[in-house]
Design a protein around this motif. Structure first.
Motif, PDB file in Angstrom:
ATOM      1  N   LEU A 132      -0.278   2.201  -8.948  1.00 51.54           N
ATOM      2  CA  LEU A 132      -1.098   2.555  -8.181  1.00 51.54           C
ATOM      3  C   LEU A 132      -1.694   1.274  -7.661  1.00 51.54           C
ATOM      4  N   TRP A 133      -1.459   0.843  -6.270  1.00 50.81           N
ATOM      5  CA  TRP A 133      -2.091  -0.420  -6.058  1.00 50.81           C
ATOM      6  C   TRP A 133      -3.760  -0.548  -5.614  1.00 50.81           C
ATOM      7  N   GLY A 134      -3.880  -1.689  -5.789  1.00 50.22           N
ATOM      8  CA  GLY A 134      -5.663  -1.660  -5.616  1.00 50.22           C
ATOM      9  C   GLY A 134      -6.002  -1.821  -3.926  1.00 50.22           C
ATOM     10  N   SER A 135      -4.868  -1.635  -3.221  1.00 53.18           N
ATOM     11  CA  SER A 135      -5.304  -1.056  -1.870  1.00 53.18           C
ATOM     12  C   SER A 135      -5.581   0.187  -1.555  1.00 53.18           C
ATOM     13  N   SER A 136      -5.449   1.214  -2.568  1.00 45.59           N
ATOM     14  CA  SER A 136      -5.872   2.357  -2.494  1.00 45.59           C
ATOM     15  C   SER A 136      -7.379   2.516  -2.298  1.00 45.59           C
ATOM     16  N   SER A 137      -7.762   3.914  -1.814  1.00 49.00           N
ATOM     17  CA  SER A 137      -9.180   3.862  -1.771  1.00 49.00           C
ATOM     18  C   SER A 137      -9.761   5.419  -1.535  1.00 49.00           C
ATOM     19  N   ASN A 138     -10.907   5.623  -1.763  1.00 50.19           N
ATOM     20  CA  ASN A 138     -11.212   7.211  -1.533  1.00 50.19           C
ATOM     21  C   ASN A 138     -10.989   7.599  -0.064  1.00 50.19           C
ATOM     22  N   ARG A 191       3.144  -2.196   0.905  1.00 47.71           N
ATOM     23  CA  ARG A 191       3.547  -1.503  -0.034  1.00 47.71           C
ATOM     24  C   ARG A 191       2.858  -0.078  -0.070  1.00 47.71           C
ATOM     25  N   PRO A 192       3.666   0.962  -0.513  1.00 51.21           N
ATOM     26  CA  PRO A 192       3.068   2.336  -0.611  1.00 51.21           C
ATOM     27  C   PRO A 192       1.882   2.297  -1.494  1.00 51.21           C
ATOM     28  N   LEU A 193       0.971   2.896  -1.394  1.00 52.84           N
ATOM     29  CA  LEU A 193      -0.279   2.901  -2.471  1.00 52.84           C
ATOM     30  C   LEU A 193       0.470   3.438  -3.912  1.00 52.84           C
ATOM     31  N   PHE A 194       1.221   4.369  -3.931  1.00 48.83           N
ATOM     32  CA  PHE A 194       1.804   4.737  -5.267  1.00 48.83           C
ATOM     33  C   PHE A 194       3.220   4.510  -5.133  1.00 48.83           C
ATOM     34  N   GLU A 195       3.840   4.113  -6.352  1.00 47.32           N
ATOM     35  CA  GLU A 195       5.177   4.008  -6.157  1.00 47.32           C
ATOM     36  C   GLU A 195       5.871   3.672  -7.531  1.00 47.32           C
ATOM     37  N   ARG A 252      -7.832   0.299  -7.779  1.00 41.31           N
ATOM     38  CA  ARG A 252      -7.640  -0.866  -8.999  1.00 41.31           C
ATOM     39  C   ARG A 252      -5.888  -0.725  -8.853  1.00 41.31           C
ATOM     40  N   THR A 253      -5.462  -1.819  -8.908  1.00 41.22           N
ATOM     41  CA  THR A 253      -3.889  -1.893  -9.372  1.00 41.22           C
ATOM     42  C   THR A 253      -3.728  -1.462 -10.975  1.00 41.22           C
ATOM     43  N   VAL A 257       1.305   3.150   3.604  1.00 40.20           N
ATOM     44  CA  VAL A 257       1.638   1.863   3.404  1.00 40.20           C
ATOM     45  C   VAL A 257       0.564   1.006   3.765  1.00 40.20           C
ATOM     46  N   ARG A 258       0.130   0.326   2.778  1.00 41.44           N
ATOM     47  CA  ARG A 258      -0.874  -0.706   3.075  1.00 41.44           C
ATOM     48  C   ARG A 258      -0.719  -2.220   2.597  1.00 41.44           C
ATOM     49  N   PRO A 259      -1.167  -3.246   3.258  1.00 36.09           N
ATOM     50  CA  PRO A 259      -1.087  -4.555   2.682  1.00 36.09           C
ATOM     51  C   PRO A 259      -1.765  -4.557   1.286  1.00 36.09           C
ATOM     52  N   THR A 260      -1.132  -5.337   0.308  1.00 39.23           N
ATOM     53  CA  THR A 260      -1.700  -5.420  -0.959  1.00 39.23           C
ATOM     54  C   THR A 260      -1.173  -6.866  -1.490  1.00 39.23           C
ATOM     55  N   TRP A 261      -1.987  -7.595  -2.195  1.00 39.85           N
ATOM     56  CA  TRP A 261      -1.720  -8.752  -3.016  1.00 39.85           C
ATOM     57  C   TRP A 261      -0.713  -8.785  -3.873  1.00 39.85           C
TER      58      TRP A 261
END
Length: 366
Positions: free
Chosen positions: A136-142, A123-127, A57-58, A94-98
């Motif tokens: 924390l971007w929504g592109s993060s995951s378990n 974007r970095p997952l956390f910045e 979740r962003t 770094v992962r693509p995020t909206w």
């Protein structure tokens, strides 16, 4: 006459001071005096140094207190490490995020129009943002960031720590020992049917020791009568006549949202049975398809897309309502409904299944 003398005095003072000001500026250059510097407060701090976001979740976190420091300031995450000193790197993959490039208002008439207002950025997952807030971007995951342990323990050596360097032209300082302890993904809300530590099915809160009883998402319900029992259906701690499941399904196009309705034996209830439902205004979706077993839309994720009030959202959750009516005694009509406020964070094909567990709704006229 006195007024003229007053004006002359002001003018004389300005003419007298101007050369002094110019001279002082020249002296600064001649004697190489230091330039005026920004102020950097001595009590910079955050309201909370332990961050506990939910992966997938962003999430914007912060609570930064600038202590009247001069803006702008520069923020940098430094010395990211585990409790045993090992460097932390997974947070910064770094992962693509909206990212929105124009305002979403809920009036868009196609997926193409929605996606024209946003773009995928690496974007970095956390910045940390220029405001000092963390995101924390929504592109993060378990899979990308290991969540807190399933046994609920948090050993110091497994906790991620980091420091924040804050600076302006007045100097810099480092705030130490922030922690980030993420929860595993909860791809949807309500998520009370999920064990937050393991991701498995949550047990019935009224009978936690019984592995054969589970917790359920409970929709709102109003004036629904059972076809067999002829009693009003209810949802409470003891009786759960109508529950919902939010789950992925296979065979969609990657951005489908489907609504299904089933009876006690899991047989399908035709969506048209809910004859007063405004299907074209149910969700912000397109290309509606109704079959004997479901209603389906093309949608953009997450749902809702942003936290604003629209025709499809109460400002934080999407809200769907299903209505039907039937003939009542005396020639009138009996109106019934059920509803659910929900969120879905992970892109894909999802279905929301409404399960009438104990009896079918009564659709026949009296």
């Amino acid at each position: 006459m006195k007024m003229k003398q007053f004006k002359f005095g002001i003018r004389s003072a300005v003419l007298f001071l101007l050369p002094l000001l110019v001279g002082f500026s020249g002296c600064r250059e001649i004697f190489d005096l230091p330039e005026e510097r920004d102020y950097l407060g001595k009590n910079l701090n955050y309201s909370d140094k332990i961050l506990e976001p939910i992966l997938g979740r962003t999430t914007v976190m912060g609570g930064f207190n600038a202590d009247n420091s001069t803006m702008p300031m520069t923020f940098e995450i430094v010395n990211a490490r585990y409790g045993d000193g090992r460097p932390v790197t997974d947070l910064f993959q770094v992962r693509p995020t909206w990212v929105w490039t124009a305002a979403y208002d809920g009036l868009e008439t196609s997926l193409e129009e929605i996606n024209a207002k946003r773009k995928l950025e690496e974007r970095p997952l956390f910045e940390i943002r220029p405001s000092g807030e963390f995101i924390l971007w929504g592109s993060s995951s378990n899979e990308l960031i290991a969540p807190r342990p399933a046994d609920s323990s948090s050993l110091t050596q497994e906790i991620r720590f980091f420091d924040v360097k804050i600076s302006n032209s007045g100097g810099d300082t480092i705030l130490k020992d922030f922690q980030i302890i993420p929860w595993r993904e909860r791809p949807y809300e309500p998520s009370n049917d999920m064990n937050y530590y393991t991701g498995g099915i949550a047990r019935d809160p009224n009978d936690l020791k019984n592995p054969f009883k589970r917790d359920y998402i409970q929709p709102g319900i109003d004036n629904i009568v059972g076809a067999t029992t002829n009693r009003q259906m209810v949802n409470n701690e003891e009786i759960k006549d109508l529950v919902a499941y939010i789950r992925p399904f296979e065979g969609g196009n990657g951005h489908n949202l489907r609504f299904r309705f089933i009876g006690p034996d899991s047989s399908a209830i035709h969506p048209a049975s809910f004859n007063d439902t405004k299907w074209d205004r149910l969700v912000h979706g397109f290309n509606m398809e109704m079959t004997d077993e479901y209603v389906q839309y093309d949608v953009a994720y997450p749902i809702p897309l942003v936290d604003i009030r629209t025709a499809f959202s109460n400002g934080s959750s999407a809200n769907v309502k299903f209505n039907y009516s039937r003939g009542a005694f005396g020639g009138g009509r009996s109106f019934s409904s059920f509803w659910l406020d929900f969120e879905i964070f992970r892109e894909g094909d999802w279905e929301i299944v409404f399960h009438f567990r104990n009896d079918l709704p009564k659709f026949e006229d009296e």
